[in-house]
Design a protein around this motif. Structure first.
Motif, PDB file in Angstrom:
ATOM      1  N   LYS A 104       0.834  -1.206   0.000  1.00  0.00           N
ATOM      2  CA  LYS A 104       0.000   0.000   0.000  1.00  0.00           C
ATOM      3  C   LYS A 104       0.869   1.258   0.000  1.00  0.00           C
ATOM      4  CE  LYS A 104      -1.646   1.421   3.765  1.00  0.00           C
ATOM      5  NZ  LYS A 104      -1.625   2.654   4.465  1.00  0.00           N
ATOM      6  N   SER A 105       1.925   1.266   0.790  1.00  0.00           N
ATOM      7  CA  SER A 105       2.817   2.431   0.840  1.00  0.00           C
ATOM      8  C   SER A 105       3.498   2.651  -0.497  1.00  0.00           C
ATOM      9  CB  SER A 105       3.874   2.240   1.932  1.00  0.00           C
ATOM     10  OG  SER A 105       3.264   2.206   3.196  1.00  0.00           O
ATOM     11  N   GLN A 108       0.939   4.197  -2.827  1.00  0.00           N
ATOM     12  CA  GLN A 108       0.693   5.600  -2.468  1.00  0.00           C
ATOM     13  C   GLN A 108       1.854   6.484  -2.890  1.00  0.00           C
ATOM     14  OE1 GLN A 108      -0.064   5.313   1.742  1.00  0.00           O
ATOM     15  NE2 GLN A 108      -2.284   5.341   1.473  1.00  0.00           N
TER      16      GLN A 108
END
Length: 121
Positions: A104-105, A108
């Protein structure tokens, strides 16, 4: 490198300090209940005379033979099985959540076009 010369004497650890350290370590790891159960079982056996302790061993073996303590053995093995299974599941879930967080990081950071600092320690 180390200093040459006299060595500092190591402080002596008393039985009370060692016991305190063991109890604190058990509290930190969530094993205080297990430590207490072991103490309740071990201390009376330790205080028995050799004749009483040998009689206890023979009584336990006789009860194992006739199956009267089979339920206790099955209970303890079930609790141990649950403990190890729960620990393995926590490890698997932690690894999966860590993997999802990293993925997810990365997504993003790619979408924002900037590298963000991680909140992991």
């Amino acid at each position: 490198m180390g200093r040459k010369g006299k060595k500092q004497p190591q402080p002596k650890v008393t039985w009370a300090q060692a016991f305190r350290d063991i109890v604190i370590a058990a509290m930190n790891r969530g094993q205080l209940l297990l430590l207490m159960v072991v103490a309740v079982v071990i201390i009376p056996v330790w205080k028995m005379t050799p004749e009483e302790s040998s009689r206890l061993v023979f009584d336990v073996l006789e009860n194992l033979k006739n199956g009267s303590i089979l339920g206790y053995i099955l209970f303890v093995s079930t609790v141990l099985g649950w403990f190890f299974h729960a620990r393995a599941m926590r490890r698997i879930y932690s690894n999966e959540y860590r993997r999802i967080g990293k993925e997810k990081s990365a997504i993003q950071s790619k979408a924002a076009g900037a590298k963000f600092k991680s909140s992991d320690r």
